[in-house]
Design an enzyme around this catalytic site. Structure first.
Site, short mmCIF file in Angstrom:
data_model
loop_
_atom_site.label_atom_id
_atom_site.label_comp_id
_atom_site.label_asym_id
_atom_site.label_seq_id
_atom_site.Cartn_x
_atom_site.Cartn_y
_atom_site.Cartn_z
N ALA A 1 2.87 -0.91 5.71
CA ALA A 1 3.92 -1.00 4.68
C ALA A 1 5.25 -0.70 5.36
O ALA A 1 5.39 0.34 6.00
CB ALA A 1 3.66 0.01 3.56
N LYS B 1 9.07 23.61 10.66
CA LYS B 1 8.02 23.67 11.69
C LYS B 1 7.52 25.11 11.88
O LYS B 1 6.32 25.35 12.03
CB LYS B 1 8.58 23.12 13.01
CG LYS B 1 8.93 21.63 12.91
CD LYS B 1 9.78 21.19 14.10
CE LYS B 1 10.13 19.72 14.04
NZ LYS B 1 11.17 19.34 15.00
N GLY C 1 11.07 11.70 19.58
CA GLY C 1 11.07 10.38 20.22
C GLY C 1 9.84 9.59 19.79
O GLY C 1 8.84 10.16 19.37
N1 HSE Z 1 14.74 15.86 14.51
C1 HSE Z 1 13.60 16.41 15.15
C2 HSE Z 1 14.03 17.05 16.46
C3 HSE Z 1 12.59 15.30 15.38
O1 HSE Z 1 15.16 16.79 16.91
O2 HSE Z 1 13.28 17.80 17.04
C4 HSE Z 1 11.23 15.80 15.68
O3 HSE Z 1 10.71 16.59 14.66
#
Ligand code: HSE
Length: 433
Positions: free
Chosen positions: A43, A203, A300
Site C-alpha cells: 500500500a 525510544k 536511514g
Molecule cells: N529521526 C530518527 C533519528 C530516525 O534521527 O534517529 C530513526 O528513528
C-alpha cells in the site's frame, strides 16, 4: 513449504529500503528461514522510484492490506500515531502478525496493542523502532534475559547526534545541518521530534519497559532538547574533558525509575562520548554481564530495513514453532510491574553550571557558599574572562552527584545574588561508570 506472505504499508524511505533488502537478499533469507518470504501486496500513496515493484499488487488503501486473506504479516511503515494504530489493530483483528518501525506508536499505544495481539495469538515486532539497525531490543529482551538491568543509556536519535557533531567539528549552523539530515532521510516528518528529544523519549520509553518489565509510560518521560546547547558550553565542556551528548537515560533506583532525555556532559574517555554523526549507541549496565554497548546506524533506509526484515524473519520462524514467540516487552504479560517513574526533581545527577558574575574579591566564596549550604560538593571550578577590560567573568562549575531539587534551590539562590548577572546555565552530567 509455503511462502510467508507479507503486505507492506508505506513505501517511503524505510518502506523502500525494506522492499529492496527483501528482494535483493531473498535467497539468503530463504536459506535462513527454510522458506520464502513473498511480498504479496504493497500500500503506497505514490510509487518509490528506487523500487522495482514489477507485478506486485499495489493499492492506495492500507486497510486493504490489513484485511486481505492472502496476507500473513502486515509491515506498518507509515509512521504517526492514530492511523497507524487503527491499521495495526485492524491487522491484529484479522489475525495477522505485525512488524513495525514506529516507535511513537509503540511508546504511546503499545500497551493496548500488545494486549490485543496476545488475545489474538499474534506477534507484534518493533526492532526497527529503536536505534534503527542496531538489534538492541533483541539484545535486551533475549541476550540479557538472565540479568537484572540497572541502567540503559544511549544516543538514540541520529539526527540530533549528527547536528551536535557537525556543530562541534565544523562549526556549522544548526539549521543547515538539520536540512542535510532531512535530505538524507534521517529526520522525522516533524523534525522538532528529533531536536526536542521526543523521538528519543519514545525510544527510551520502550527500552526502559523492556529493561525493567513495566508498562510503557511515555507521558512520564522527562524530555529536554538540544536547541539551547550553545557553542560556548560545547567548548567549555571539552576544555574540562567532557563532550555534550543528547542522551536518553533509564535508571532503576530503589524509589522508582529515572526516565529522562536531555543534553548530558559525558567524560570524553567513555566510548559513548565518541559516537559521532548519525550513529547511535546504547549502553546497558546489568548485574551478571556488567556493562555492554551496542553501536551502529540509527537511521536511514537500509539500516532500518535490516531490523524490519530481521523481525519479519523472526515472526516467520514462529509460524513453524508456535508458542516460541517472545512476549511484547520480554516479560510474561501478567508479570509486568507498575513501577513509578520519578519526577525530574527526584533524579540524581552531577551538574555543569555556567554563570556570569562580577569579577571582584569574594564573589567566588559567595557563590560556592550557596552550593555548600545546599550540601552540594564541587568537583571543579573555572573562571574565564569574558571581555578584556570588563569586570565580568564566566564561572563554570562541575558538581558531584546530588538530587535535582538541591541544584534547583541552589540555582534560584545564585540567580538572586547581586553579583550574578542573568540566569545560570545548567547541563546534567553523567560519568556512566
Ligand atoms: N529521526 C530518527 C533519528 C530516525 O534521527 O534517529 C530513526 O528513528
Amino acid at each position: 513449504m509455503k511462502p510467508i506472505r507479507v503486505g507492506i504499508c508505506g513505501l517511503g524511505t524505510v518502506g523502500g529500503g525494506t522492499f529492496n533488502v527483501l528482494t535483493r537478499n531473498a535467497e539468503v533469507i530463504r536459506r535462513r528461514l527454510g522458506r520464502e518470504i513473498q511480498i504479496e501486496m504493497i500500500a503506497a500513496r505514490r510509487p518509490n522510484p528506487d523500487c522495482d515493484t514489477g507485478a506486485i499488487r499495489i493499492t492506495s488503501d492500507i486497510f486493504e492490506v490489513a484485511r486481505d486473506p492472502d496476507v500473513d504479516l502486515v509491515v506498518e511503515l507509515i509512521g504517526g500515531y492514530d492511523v497507524a494504530r487503527e491499521l495495526v489493530m485492524t491487522a491484529i483483528e484479522h489475525g495477522k502478525h505485525v512488524v513495525t518501525a514506529n516507535k511513537a506508536l509503540i511508546a504511546v499505544h503499545g500497551n493496548d496493542i500488545f494486549e490485543a495481539a496476545s488475545a489474538k495469538g499474534v506477534s507484534v515486532a518493533y526492532e526497527a523502532g529503536v536505534a534503527g539497525g542496531i538489534p538492541v531490543i533483541k539484545a535486551l529482551r533475549e541476550g540479557l534475559a538472565a540479568n537484572q538491568i540497572n541502567t540503559v543509556a544511549g544516543i538514540i536519535n541520529g539526527t540530533g547526534n549528527f547536528i551536535l557533531t557537525e556543530m562541534r567539528d565544523k562549526g556549522r549552523d544548526f539549521a543547515d545541518v538539520l536540512s542535510e539530515a532531512q535530505a538524507l532521510g534521517y529526520a522525522e516528518a516533524d523534525p522538532t521530534f528529533d531536536v526536542e528529544g521526543i523521538d528519543a523519549a519514545h525510544k527510551l520509553t520502550i527500552l526502559a519497559s523492556i529493561a525493567f518489565g513495566m508498562p510503557l509510560q511515555f507521558e512520564k518521560a522527562y524530555t529536554e532538547g538540544i536547541s539551547k546547547v550553545s557553542p560556548e558550553d560545547v567548548k567549555y565542556a571539552e576544555e574540562l574533558g567532557y563532550r555534550i551528548k543528547h542522551l536518553g537515560i533509564a535508571r532503576r533506583r530503589e524509589q522508582g525509575v529515572e526516565l529522562r532525555v536531555h543534553p548530558t556532559l559525558v567524560p570524553e574517555s567513555r566510548l559513548i562520548a565518541n559516537v559521532d554523526g548519525v550513529m547511535n549507541a546504547v549502553m546497558v549496565d546489568a548485574d551478571a554481564v556488567g556493562p555492554t554497548m551496542y553501536y551502529g546506524a540509527g537511521a536511514g533506509a537500509e539500516p532500518t530495513a535490516s531490523a524490519v526484515v530481521a523481525d519479519i524473519i523472526d515472526v516467520a520462524r514462529s509460524f513453524d514453532h508456535p508458542g516460541c514467540a517472545v512476549a511484547g516487552l520480554g516479560y510474561a504479560n501478567a508479570e509486568l510491574e507498575s513501577l513509578s517513574i520519578l519526577p525530574i526533581e527526584q533524579i540524581e545527577s552531577a551538574y555543569y553550571l555556567r554563570l556570569d558574575a562580577s569579577d571582584q574579591p569574594g564573589v567566588m566564596t559567595t557563590i560556592t557558599g550557596v552550593l555548600s549550604e545546599e550540601g552540594i560538593n564541587i568537583e571543579a571550578i573555572v573562571q574565564k574572562e569574558v571581555h578584556a577590560g570588563e569586570q565580568v567573568a564566566h564561572i563554570i562549575m562541575l558538581t558531584h552527584t546530588v538530587q535535582e531539587s538541591q541544584i534547583n534551590r541552589a540555582i534560584t539562590a545564585i540567580e538572586g545574588l547581586d553579583v550574578v548577572t542573568g540566569s545560570v546555565t545548567r547541563i546534567r552530567m553523567d560519568h556512566l561508570d
